[in-house]
Scaffold this motif. Sequence first.
Motif, PDB file in Angstrom:
ATOM      1  N   LEU A 144      15.018  78.835  22.760  1.00  0.00           N
ATOM      2  CA  LEU A 144      14.963  79.196  21.182  1.00  0.00           C
ATOM      3  C   LEU A 144      15.524  80.372  20.754  1.00  0.00           C
ATOM      4  O   LEU A 144      16.137  80.457  19.755  1.00  0.00           O
ATOM      5  CB  LEU A 144      13.324  79.243  20.756  1.00  0.00           C
ATOM      6  N   PHE A 196      -2.356  72.151  14.140  1.00  0.00           N
ATOM      7  CA  PHE A 196      -0.961  72.391  13.700  1.00  0.00           C
ATOM      8  C   PHE A 196      -0.550  71.073  12.717  1.00  0.00           C
ATOM      9  O   PHE A 196       0.453  71.190  12.133  1.00  0.00           O
ATOM     10  CB  PHE A 196      -0.081  72.130  15.028  1.00  0.00           C
TER      11      PHE A 196
ATOM     12  N   ARG B 139       7.256  78.408   2.900  1.00  0.00           N
ATOM     13  CA  ARG B 139       7.555  77.346   3.468  1.00  0.00           C
ATOM     14  C   ARG B 139       6.497  76.086   2.770  1.00  0.00           C
ATOM     15  O   ARG B 139       7.397  75.135   2.377  1.00  0.00           O
ATOM     16  CB  ARG B 139       6.785  77.342   4.946  1.00  0.00           C
ATOM     17  N   THR B 481       6.507  76.127  15.635  1.00  0.00           N
ATOM     18  CA  THR B 481       7.039  75.781  14.088  1.00  0.00           C
ATOM     19  C   THR B 481       8.677  75.855  14.379  1.00  0.00           C
ATOM     20  O   THR B 481       9.342  75.126  13.863  1.00  0.00           O
ATOM     21  CB  THR B 481       6.471  77.013  13.307  1.00  0.00           C
ATOM     22  N   GLN B 482       9.066  77.121  15.039  1.00  0.00           N
ATOM     23  CA  GLN B 482      10.514  77.118  15.231  1.00  0.00           C
ATOM     24  C   GLN B 482      11.327  75.933  15.916  1.00  0.00           C
ATOM     25  O   GLN B 482      12.098  75.414  15.642  1.00  0.00           O
ATOM     26  CB  GLN B 482      10.907  78.425  15.950  1.00  0.00           C
ATOM     27  N   PHE B 483      10.494  75.633  17.120  1.00  0.00           N
ATOM     28  CA  PHE B 483      10.981  74.499  17.928  1.00  0.00           C
ATOM     29  C   PHE B 483      10.924  73.073  17.103  1.00  0.00           C
ATOM     30  O   PHE B 483      11.958  72.369  17.237  1.00  0.00           O
ATOM     31  CB  PHE B 483       9.828  74.379  18.884  1.00  0.00           C
ATOM     32  N   HIS B 486      14.038  73.312  14.694  1.00  0.00           N
ATOM     33  CA  HIS B 486      15.255  72.756  15.341  1.00  0.00           C
ATOM     34  C   HIS B 486      15.385  71.395  15.817  1.00  0.00           C
ATOM     35  O   HIS B 486      16.173  70.477  15.670  1.00  0.00           O
ATOM     36  CB  HIS B 486      15.597  73.683  16.605  1.00  0.00           C
ATOM     37  N   THR B 489      15.808  69.056  12.647  1.00  0.00           N
ATOM     38  CA  THR B 489      17.281  69.174  12.433  1.00  0.00           C
ATOM     39  C   THR B 489      18.221  68.504  13.338  1.00  0.00           C
ATOM     40  O   THR B 489      19.251  67.767  13.024  1.00  0.00           O
ATOM     41  CB  THR B 489      17.782  70.746  12.523  1.00  0.00           C
ATOM     42  N   HIS B 501      16.103  69.157   6.500  1.00  0.00           N
ATOM     43  CA  HIS B 501      15.896  70.263   7.469  1.00  0.00           C
ATOM     44  C   HIS B 501      17.492  70.687   7.631  1.00  0.00           C
ATOM     45  O   HIS B 501      17.778  71.869   8.016  1.00  0.00           O
ATOM     46  CB  HIS B 501      15.744  69.517   8.783  1.00  0.00           C
ATOM     47  N   HIS B 502      18.291  69.551   7.494  1.00  0.00           N
ATOM     48  CA  HIS B 502      19.779  70.240   7.719  1.00  0.00           C
ATOM     49  C   HIS B 502      20.031  71.026   6.797  1.00  0.00           C
ATOM     50  O   HIS B 502      20.809  72.016   7.183  1.00  0.00           O
ATOM     51  CB  HIS B 502      20.614  68.805   7.595  1.00  0.00           C
ATOM     52  N   LYS B 506      21.341  75.000   7.751  1.00  0.00           N
ATOM     53  CA  LYS B 506      22.358  75.557   7.107  1.00  0.00           C
ATOM     54  C   LYS B 506      22.211  76.892   6.381  1.00  0.00           C
ATOM     55  O   LYS B 506      23.063  77.962   6.610  1.00  0.00           O
ATOM     56  CB  LYS B 506      23.383  74.642   6.212  1.00  0.00           C
ATOM     57  N   ARG B 509      21.232  79.815   8.815  1.00  0.00           N
ATOM     58  CA  ARG B 509      22.464  80.187   9.409  1.00  0.00           C
ATOM     59  C   ARG B 509      23.530  81.008   8.713  1.00  0.00           C
ATOM     60  O   ARG B 509      23.911  81.964   9.002  1.00  0.00           O
ATOM     61  CB  ARG B 509      23.453  79.267  10.139  1.00  0.00           C
ATOM     62  N   LYS B 512      21.415  84.401   8.220  1.00  0.00           N
ATOM     63  CA  LYS B 512      21.807  85.142   9.440  1.00  0.00           C
ATOM     64  C   LYS B 512      23.071  85.925   9.568  1.00  0.00           C
ATOM     65  O   LYS B 512      23.268  86.955   9.815  1.00  0.00           O
ATOM     66  CB  LYS B 512      21.441  84.246  10.546  1.00  0.00           C
ATOM     67  N   THR B 526      19.828  91.494  13.210  1.00  0.00           N
ATOM     68  CA  THR B 526      20.153  90.593  14.316  1.00  0.00           C
ATOM     69  C   THR B 526      18.948  90.182  14.875  1.00  0.00           C
ATOM     70  O   THR B 526      18.744  89.312  15.869  1.00  0.00           O
ATOM     71  CB  THR B 526      21.134  90.941  15.278  1.00  0.00           C
ATOM     72  N   PRO B 528      15.751  88.089  15.562  1.00  0.00           N
ATOM     73  CA  PRO B 528      15.464  86.640  15.453  1.00  0.00           C
ATOM     74  C   PRO B 528      13.928  86.455  14.930  1.00  0.00           C
ATOM     75  O   PRO B 528      13.297  87.558  15.271  1.00  0.00           O
ATOM     76  CB  PRO B 528      15.658  86.013  16.829  1.00  0.00           C
ATOM     77  N   LEU B 530      11.364  84.909  15.664  1.00  0.00           N
ATOM     78  CA  LEU B 530      10.337  84.736  16.614  1.00  0.00           C
ATOM     79  C   LEU B 530      10.013  86.146  17.084  1.00  0.00           C
ATOM     80  O   LEU B 530       8.810  86.498  17.339  1.00  0.00           O
ATOM     81  CB  LEU B 530      10.778  83.989  17.849  1.00  0.00           C
ATOM     82  N   ILE B 531      11.112  86.955  17.405  1.00  0.00           N
ATOM     83  CA  ILE B 531      10.759  88.283  17.955  1.00  0.00           C
ATOM     84  C   ILE B 531      10.177  89.330  16.954  1.00  0.00           C
ATOM     85  O   ILE B 531       9.163  89.880  17.141  1.00  0.00           O
ATOM     86  CB  ILE B 531      11.966  88.940  18.353  1.00  0.00           C
TER      87      ILE B 531
END
Lengths: 216, 730
Positions: A144, A196, B139, B481-483, B486, B489, B501-502, B506, B509, B512, B526, B528, B530-531
Amino acid sequence: MGALQSLPGQPEYIDLAEKTGFSFEQIGVLHKRFKQLSHNEETLRRDHFNEIPDLACNPIRAQIVEAFFDRRNFRQNGEGTVEEIGFEEFLVVMSHFRPPSLHMTEEQRESVRKEKLRFLFNMHDTDNDGTITLEEYRHVVEELLSRSGALGKETAKSIADAAMLEVASISMGHMEPDEFYEGITFEHFLKLLNEFEIESRMNIRFLNMDTTTLCK
Amino acid sequence: MRNFNIRGESVRDVVSGSNETWIRPARSTQEDPHDHHGNSTEHKKAFPVLAFNFEHVRKPFEISMWILLALLMKLGFHIIPRISHVVPESCLLIVVGLLVGGTIKAVEGTNAPVLDSKLFFLYLLPPIILDAGYFLPIRPFTENLGTILVFAVLGTLWNVFFIGGTMFAVCQIDGAGLADVDLLSCLLFGSIISAVDPVAVLAVFEEIHINELLHILVFGESLLNDAVTVVLYHLFKEFSHEGSVSVGDALLGVVCFFVVSLGGILVGFIYGILGAFTSRFTSHTRVIEPLFVFLYSYMAYLSAEVFHLSGIMSLIACGVIMRPYVEANISHKSYTTVKYFLKMWSSVSETLIFIFLGVSTVAGPHDWNWTFVVFTVFLCLVSRVLGVIGLTSIINKFRIVKLTKKDQFIVAYGGLRGAIAFSLGFLLTDSKMKHMFLTAIITVIFFTVFVQGMTIRPLVELLAVKRKKESKGSINEEIHTQFLDHLLTGIEDVCGHYGHHHWKDKLNRFNKKYVKKWLIAGERSTEPQLISFYNKLELKQAMMLVESGSTSKLPSVMSSVSMQNIQPREPPRRRAMPSISKSREEEIRKLLRANLQNTRQRLRSYSRHDLMIDPFEDNVSEVHLRKQRVEMGRRMSHYLTVPANRQEAPPVRKVGFQPEHQVFTYDDAESPRSAEMKPRSAAVRLLNELPQRSDQSDAEPNAKQDDQEDQLKLSRGLSDPGPNQEQKES
């Protein structure tokens, strides 16, 4: 090819529709896409997937592609992986992303949830042993973060560790210092993602697809 | 001798005042010199020790009195729990306003202050909208944007024309005495009364905690219908004088709608980007960071109002655009300040609005016309229900997750009217019709707020509508959620389908790659998502630990599962290392326990201090703090995943000396131990491992020495950062 579109009553379509729940139009459109991806061959292989340019910048591309070739997703209680899939398997995998219909009983909704969560679980559990170990979970988080200009594997590790700790706390509650938490089983996974609402989130719109313009 | 210099006005005038300006002429102060001259020639006046000069502070005094009254009322409701559980706060406040208005009228006989439209639109409304916009859950909002827009635009249009048209038909009934109300006036009235009011919706829905989807549908609709309201209101107001609207004008109206809404959003967007860009450079002047957020947003609102664009949409757009970048740039304290100031202001505003509504009801000239009022209330309900049902049947064809009948009912029932309708009505030009309209508007507002507001809670429980789930900020859910994003998409790409989602992917990205570089300072650009989520979570837990350190319980640990339980089992030979004797273990255990207790005691006396002393706030480098957090995460996993057999010294603890860090790094700095320190029992476990960490060729004395060294370091580490700073530099 054009003939397929205009004959909704194809016998194999009826069979597939029953199996997967798609409508005839949706099956027709997906069939067109299948043929496009496979260059008119009968089966799809992994390198066909790798040719999709949009997929290239997806951080979990490898896992998505693997999911298509994973026997556990074919709803036949199989195991292991295959090298190539036909249209039927393609459709079955896609059917995991169908939205739940409006009038569903609680049990039906529950089973749809379980099915979708099972798909996710299979994606994480790469070695097929029924549990997601810490290593596998770490791999998920690393993937990820891989495209995001990673801050290194250490952060991914600590995030995965924290996540695993959370799962263990939720599922096991109390553990002796000597006990070891093997990994996330499917029951724990269900419990974890209980809130979820996956049945409303893991869906794709299958209408209005016009694959003729998208020759990618 | 004391002399009281009482100015011309009496105390009575303190409360009286019309909705005109608050400025009193300064004639009273001019009397002063005369008095003095007059008196000084006659006999020497004693120096006035005490004087009474109210005019001087009149305006701020009155404003403060009102606000204080409002807040005391609010306080009072929460002390009496039984009432506040049944009756929503907004109702109680209106009742208070009625009482206050009644008192003033009885005492004075003159007009009490009324809800001045200028006061409302320029001062009372923006904080509420900004609070709503800044904390808008993005969201669910974007996922349901289509639905929200349909309800906001088409729903409001339907309401306006249905109510306006039907009222016109009603007015034609003989015997109602309404024959002089023409079609355009009716449509104008319809446009005022149709819009769902964000203030009222917020006030009521906040207390019933329904699920996110319904909340965002009703609330989003109330925000976005502002553009429609603005356009229609001005359109009909302009033409009600002329008496007719041509087709050309109607077309212009449509164009105007797009201009108003898109223009408002554009203005908000520009100010949002400016705000985000400014926040990039504020790392050296942290104290004024919150002000930038507020001022840029307020300017966005005012600028939009200058051009008659939709101020609400501009404010929302500004808040939404600004938030992700500003939050990445500003310090944690500034973020808290922004959050609390917004909540505070919006709370005060809301309270004042409802009280003033009550007061204005008593004060304003009323013209009660049974037919008009009754039909208005009835039609509002009917048109809302019809509108929702009709639109939902169209919307459900395009939604993945359809709206059920229960959902539709709540959406229809939640269409509350509020102070915006009243203020718009107040802005009409004075006429007999205006009073009649105002009466009807107030009646509808009262009806929706009282009847619908009070009954919606039992109805929600009766219908078993899904409630809001308590989100605990679970990192697993964030990962998934992130998973899922992706994954979906990717599947869309496989299908060849350019869907929701596409495009979202876009946009992300693009964001970012280009935007973040410009708008976020330093290396956060930079990071992400999640971090940053993980960091926030860790920070929260660390702070919780500091706060809970003053109590003996550690609430954050509910299970005894610790890091050790999940690490892969090492080969048994490493574990079976009996390098310390039982008695030694006991000693160490005792020592450690004593230290932990000491720490807690010291914490009790020092924790308040630490959290308050921030002399070097400005100099604190946030980047450093974040680096430290990442470092801590790194070190924690490093330590924990490579248990025994490591031949290196315990990692050097880089203790930040900035006082700000003391709040956070109390845990962070002691990172390798702190994670283990949380459960008491883990302390012993840790100690079991300590000897293993030291040199393998352990003789007893060596181990002892190492233990003591580590022990000392541990105790030093756990001691309060404040007074022991020098010691730590080891």
